[in-house]
Design a protein around this motif. Structure first.
Motif, PDB file in Angstrom:
ATOM      1  N   ARG A   2      23.722  34.313  50.814  1.00  0.00           N
ATOM      2  CA  ARG A   2      23.209  34.083  52.176  1.00  0.00           C
ATOM      3  C   ARG A   2      23.506  32.673  52.637  1.00  0.00           C
ATOM      4  O   ARG A   2      23.815  32.448  53.799  1.00  0.00           O
ATOM      5  CB  ARG A   2      21.718  34.369  52.221  1.00  0.00           C
ATOM      6  N   ALA A   3      23.412  31.708  51.711  1.00  0.00           N
ATOM      7  CA  ALA A   3      23.692  30.318  52.068  1.00  0.00           C
ATOM      8  C   ALA A   3      25.154  30.167  52.488  1.00  0.00           C
ATOM      9  O   ALA A   3      25.464  29.464  53.460  1.00  0.00           O
ATOM     10  CB  ALA A   3      23.375  29.405  50.890  1.00  0.00           C
ATOM     11  N   LYS A   4      26.043  30.836  51.772  1.00  0.00           N
ATOM     12  CA  LYS A   4      27.474  30.768  52.104  1.00  0.00           C
ATOM     13  C   LYS A   4      27.730  31.362  53.479  1.00  0.00           C
ATOM     14  O   LYS A   4      28.502  30.817  54.274  1.00  0.00           O
ATOM     15  CB  LYS A   4      28.283  31.514  51.046  1.00  0.00           C
ATOM     16  N   ILE A   5      27.078  32.462  53.792  1.00  0.00           N
ATOM     17  CA  ILE A   5      27.249  33.096  55.098  1.00  0.00           C
ATOM     18  C   ILE A   5      26.758  32.153  56.196  1.00  0.00           C
ATOM     19  O   ILE A   5      27.426  31.986  57.224  1.00  0.00           O
ATOM     20  CB  ILE A   5      26.521  34.457  55.155  1.00  0.00           C
ATOM     21  N   SER A   6      25.617  31.512  55.968  1.00  0.00           N
ATOM     22  CA  SER A   6      25.079  30.579  56.961  1.00  0.00           C
ATOM     23  C   SER A   6      25.999  29.380  57.164  1.00  0.00           C
ATOM     24  O   SER A   6      26.223  28.943  58.296  1.00  0.00           O
ATOM     25  CB  SER A   6      23.688  30.104  56.543  1.00  0.00           C
ATOM     26  N   GLU A  35      15.504  43.079  54.927  1.00  0.00           N
ATOM     27  CA  GLU A  35      14.340  42.378  54.378  1.00  0.00           C
ATOM     28  C   GLU A  35      13.050  42.839  55.033  1.00  0.00           C
ATOM     29  O   GLU A  35      12.027  42.984  54.370  1.00  0.00           O
ATOM     30  CB  GLU A  35      14.508  40.867  54.550  1.00  0.00           C
ATOM     31  N   ILE A  36      13.101  43.072  56.329  1.00  0.00           N
ATOM     32  CA  ILE A  36      11.914  43.564  57.035  1.00  0.00           C
ATOM     33  C   ILE A  36      11.540  44.945  56.506  1.00  0.00           C
ATOM     34  O   ILE A  36      10.368  45.233  56.261  1.00  0.00           O
ATOM     35  CB  ILE A  36      12.166  43.594  58.563  1.00  0.00           C
ATOM     36  N   GLU A  37      12.557  45.770  56.301  1.00  0.00           N
ATOM     37  CA  GLU A  37      12.317  47.115  55.773  1.00  0.00           C
ATOM     38  C   GLU A  37      11.726  47.054  54.367  1.00  0.00           C
ATOM     39  O   GLU A  37      10.832  47.819  54.015  1.00  0.00           O
ATOM     40  CB  GLU A  37      13.640  47.881  55.758  1.00  0.00           C
ATOM     41  N   ALA A  38      12.234  46.124  53.543  1.00  0.00           N
ATOM     42  CA  ALA A  38      11.754  45.984  52.166  1.00  0.00           C
ATOM     43  C   ALA A  38      10.454  45.190  52.088  1.00  0.00           C
ATOM     44  O   ALA A  38       9.800  45.169  51.047  1.00  0.00           O
ATOM     45  CB  ALA A  38      12.824  45.301  51.309  1.00  0.00           C
ATOM     46  N   LYS A  39      10.113  44.501  53.160  1.00  0.00           N
ATOM     47  CA  LYS A  39       8.901  43.662  53.246  1.00  0.00           C
ATOM     48  C   LYS A  39       8.914  42.513  52.246  1.00  0.00           C
ATOM     49  O   LYS A  39       7.869  42.046  51.811  1.00  0.00           O
ATOM     50  CB  LYS A  39       7.639  44.509  53.075  1.00  0.00           C
ATOM     51  N   PRO A  41      12.049  39.280  50.608  1.00  0.00           N
ATOM     52  CA  PRO A  41      13.462  38.864  50.563  1.00  0.00           C
ATOM     53  C   PRO A  41      14.247  39.756  49.605  1.00  0.00           C
ATOM     54  O   PRO A  41      13.737  40.168  48.566  1.00  0.00           O
ATOM     55  CB  PRO A  41      13.405  37.435  50.031  1.00  0.00           C
ATOM     56  N   ILE A  42      15.481  40.050  49.973  1.00  0.00           N
ATOM     57  CA  ILE A  42      16.312  40.914  49.134  1.00  0.00           C
ATOM     58  C   ILE A  42      17.252  40.068  48.280  1.00  0.00           C
ATOM     59  O   ILE A  42      17.600  38.953  48.646  1.00  0.00           O
ATOM     60  CB  ILE A  42      17.093  41.950  49.973  1.00  0.00           C
ATOM     61  N   ASP A  43      17.653  40.624  47.131  1.00  0.00           N
ATOM     62  CA  ASP A  43      18.547  39.893  46.227  1.00  0.00           C
ATOM     63  C   ASP A  43      20.009  40.114  46.628  1.00  0.00           C
ATOM     64  O   ASP A  43      20.311  40.856  47.559  1.00  0.00           O
ATOM     65  CB  ASP A  43      18.300  40.314  44.783  1.00  0.00           C
TER      66      ASP A  43
END
Length: 145
Positions: A2-6, A35-39, A41-43
């Motif tokens: 995620r950091a790389k994407i940002s 993430e909202i669906e999983a409630k 943070p996702i890995d």
């Protein structure tokens, strides 16, 4: 990941690459939705699954646009696929998929199509983001059937 994407999003914004900015924002939105669906943070494995799903959706769109006589829209979808795939691990070729399927069948001791779920579970655990599981499913059926 995620950091790389940002980081890449910021760089694309500075460079004025509108196509890349739009696609990276779509990736971020899809991850946030998951993430909202999983409630929670996702890995990275779940992020890979989200991005693989995005590629599959775009391939379906390309097929529909091509059949509908809209090559311009198909080209936009293809460009998005190229950007998304840059973040995915290299996809396995057919021979590597066949070898992985054979190894998973041997590992699980699968003997019939009834054991397909076990084999697919092993494949998904080991090769998330690296293989097309629709093709793998067909290979498993062929091997067990």
């Amino acid at each position: 990941m995620r950091a790389k994407i940002s980081e890449d999003l910021k760089a694309a914004m500075k460079a004025g690459d509108k196509q890349r900015v739009g696609t990276l924002r779509l990736i971020n939105a899809a991850i946030q939705s998951a993430e909202i669906e999983a409630k929670k943070p996702i890995d990275d494995a779940a992020v890979l699954a989200v991005m693989t799903k995005m590629v599959k959706q775009r391939r379906d769109s390309i097929e529909q646009y091509t059949n509908g006589g809209r090559p311009d829209l198909a080209a936009v979808e293809q460009a998005e696929i190229a950007i998304i795939e840059a973040y995915l691990p290299k996809q396995m070729d057919d021979s590597a998929v066949a070898a992985a399927v054979a190894a998973a069948i041997a590992e699980t001791g699968a003997a019939s199509v009834k054991d397909m779920g076990k084999v697919m579970g092993v494949l998904k655990a080991k090769y998330a983001g690296q293989m097309d599981f629709q093709k793998a499913s067909a290979a498993v059926k062929g091997a067990l059937g």
